[in-house]
Design an enzyme around this catalytic site. Structure first.
Site, PDB file in Angstrom:
ATOM      1  N   LYS A 281       7.140  12.031 -13.680  1.00  0.00           N
ATOM      2  CA  LYS A 281       7.980  11.327 -14.644  1.00  0.00           C
ATOM      3  C   LYS A 281       7.373  11.481 -16.056  1.00  0.00           C
ATOM      4  CE  LYS A 281       9.882   8.109 -11.243  1.00  0.00           C
ATOM      5  NZ  LYS A 281       9.058   8.387 -10.044  1.00  0.00           N
TER       6      LYS A 281
ATOM      7  N   TYR B 274      -9.624  20.465   3.512  1.00  0.00           N
ATOM      8  CA  TYR B 274      -9.290  19.244   4.237  1.00  0.00           C
ATOM      9  C   TYR B 274     -10.312  18.185   3.857  1.00  0.00           C
ATOM     10  CZ  TYR B 274      -6.702  17.159   8.173  1.00  0.00           C
ATOM     11  OH  TYR B 274      -5.856  16.411   8.945  1.00  0.00           O
TER      12      TYR B 274
ATOM     13  N   ASP C 105       5.689  -2.340  -9.583  1.00  0.00           N
ATOM     14  CA  ASP C 105       6.093  -0.976  -9.246  1.00  0.00           C
ATOM     15  C   ASP C 105       6.489  -0.317 -10.566  1.00  0.00           C
ATOM     16  OD1 ASP C 105       7.069   1.378  -8.315  1.00  0.00           O
ATOM     17  OD2 ASP C 105       8.453   0.521  -6.846  1.00  0.00           O
TER      18      ASP C 105
ATOM     19  N   GLU D  63     -10.273  14.295   4.510  1.00  0.00           N
ATOM     20  CA  GLU D  63      -9.978  12.913   4.908  1.00  0.00           C
ATOM     21  C   GLU D  63     -11.118  12.001   4.461  1.00  0.00           C
ATOM     22  OE1 GLU D  63      -7.272  12.996   8.916  1.00  0.00           O
ATOM     23  OE2 GLU D  63      -9.439  13.210   9.140  1.00  0.00           O
TER      24      GLU D  63
ATOM     25  N   ARG E 115       3.705  15.899  -8.765  1.00  0.00           N
ATOM     26  CA  ARG E 115       4.403  14.913  -7.949  1.00  0.00           C
ATOM     27  C   ARG E 115       3.402  14.205  -7.059  1.00  0.00           C
ATOM     28  NH1 ARG E 115       9.231  14.329  -8.840  1.00  0.00           N
ATOM     29  NH2 ARG E 115      10.344  15.885 -10.063  1.00  0.00           N
TER      30      ARG E 115
ATOM     31  N   THR F 139       3.805   6.509 -10.146  1.00  0.00           N
ATOM     32  CA  THR F 139       3.828   7.935  -9.863  1.00  0.00           C
ATOM     33  C   THR F 139       3.087   8.659 -10.980  1.00  0.00           C
ATOM     34  OG1 THR F 139       5.954   8.180 -11.001  1.00  0.00           O
ATOM     35  CG2 THR F 139       6.026   7.861  -8.611  1.00  0.00           C
TER      36      THR F 139
END
Length: 423
Positions: A244, A69, A215, A71, A250, A241
């Site tokens: 692709k 974890y 984008d 954060e 992903r 991203t």
């Protein structure tokens, strides 16, 4: 249901780490996973947004980093024990900024949509006016769809394409910008096969005092390989991203200048996301490293070459290819001249093992098909295979079970000669 048998000629390790452990622990899920492996092996993956990651990327995704974890950001986490995941994120950031020539990178977004959400959060306030490509012309859901947060929180003004050419109508963009004075202009789409003129978008944005958000989810892998122009020198913020064409896991990323770095980082965490997925960030670092190699540069140019060959072959088969071709990995076409619409074409092609998407058609009531060459190029296919795939499209659209079965057998044979893993 019995667990699907592994192909005898492909090692278990090719499907990711510890698959034997999964088969012993949870055969039901193992069966699902191996069914998907078999589907990928026996059909052609022509969805423009998909690709095959490397075994190294898969290894990072299945690593113990998934347990951590974390954060916050390196050196400023809300949890202890982050020294190693901090190192992984710093490596990913350094590689991303070097690869794309950016001053700052945030590699935490969980997806392209998450990246766009964070960009809007950093630059906009609810009710602000935003200019973006309309959904009927290839715009993404985050470009103003009423079903998406973007269409509910902001006042989106859509621009489109020229009726005859299908190319972006830059004069319309300029006129709309002058008339509506948007807070931001978004350039980029999910089904526009041509290069975007980022310099012209920058000029229009500067004229009206707007932020420019690129984008670039689809072309960013081509940018990494020098096969497409980069939005980084022109856009205030670039969203992308990491899958692709880029062939990573992903996920999403954001690139920007140093003056917006703090606003972008705070928009990602804590405003729109919680803990970072550290195994995915490590996998992104692996992909960025792979994309910095000469082999990836050659791959990116091959992807474009193959898309252009496939687009020309589809046109020769009777498909109406939008914009007359492609500059990228992506092709959109109308199968109506062959007597079917997009959804019908997708279903018949899928039955023959040719997997792709539908898309909106500019200035038309129906839907076309959208496909790409990134995955099949990763498998090692070349121009000859692209030409044959176009012929298989035409054969598969004929609603004849026997012909479909023959095409399916040829597709399976073609896919088998170019396995995504185990070569």
């Amino acid at each position: 249901m019995p667990v699907t048998a592994l192909p005898a000629d492909v090692p278990v390790s090719s499907y990711g780490p510890d698959l034997d452990v999964l088969r012993r622990q949870d055969p039901e899920i193992a069966d699902v996973m191996l069914g998907e492996v078999r589907r990928q092996q026996d059909s052609l993956q022509l969805i423009a947004a998909e690709n095959f990651t490397s075994p190294a990327v898969l290894a990072a995704l299945g690593s113990p980093l998934a347990n951590k974890y974390a954060e916050g950001y390196p050196g400023a986490r809300h949890h202890g024990g982050c020294e190693y995941v901090d190192a992984a994120e710093r490596i990913a950031v350094d590689r991303a900024t070097a690869l794309f020539g950016a001053e700052h990178a945030n590699v935490q977004p969980h997806s392209g949509s998450s990246a766009v959400l964070a960009a809007y959060a950093a630059l906009l306030r609810p009710g602000d006016t935003v200019l973006a490509m309309g959904l009927p012309y290839g715009g993404h859901l985050t470009h103003g769809s009423p079903a998406n947060f973007s269409g509910r929180w902001f006042d989106f003004v859509p621009y489109g394409v020229e009726p005859d050419s299908g190319l972006i109508d830059y004069e319309q963009v300029r006129e709309l910008a002058r008339g509506r004075r948007p807070k931001a202009i978004v350039c980029g789409s999910i089904s526009y096969p041509r290069h975007v003129d980022y310099a012209l978008f920058r000029e229009i944005a500067d004229e009206v005092g707007a932020y420019l958000i690129a984008d670039a989810a689809h072309p960013m892998g081509l940018v990494a390989g020098g096969a497409a122009p980069s939005p980084v020198p022109y856009a205030d913020v670039v969203c992308a991203t990491t899958h692709k064409v880029l062939r990573g896991p992903r996920g999403g990323m954001i690139l920007c200048g140093s003056e917006l770095a703090e606003r972008i980082d705070r928009a990602v965490f804590p405003f729109t996301q919680g803990g970072a997925q550290m195994h995915t960030i490590a996998a992104k670092a692996v992909a960025f490293g792979e994309a910095a190699t000469p082999a990836f540069t050659a791959y990116a140019h091959q992807v474009v070459e193959h898309a252009q060959v496939l687009a020309a072959a589809l046109a020769a088969e009777g498909f109406a290819v939008t914009t007359g071709g492609t500059d990228t990995h992506l092709i959109t076409a109308d199968p109506a001249p062959l007597g079917v619409d997009g959804p019908t074409a997708r279903a018949r092609l899928a039955a023959a093992g040719l997997v792709l998407d539908t898309c909106a058609l500019p200035y038309g009531d129906g839907r076309g098909i959208r496909l790409g060459t990134a995955a099949v190029t990763t498998q090692g296919m070349g121009p000859a295979e692209m030409a044959r795939i176009a012929m298989l499209f035409t054969l598969a659209l004929d609603e004849d079970p026997e012909r479909t079965a023959r095409v399916r057998a040829e597709v399976r044979d073609l896919a088998g000669r170019f396995p995504p893993y185990g070569r």
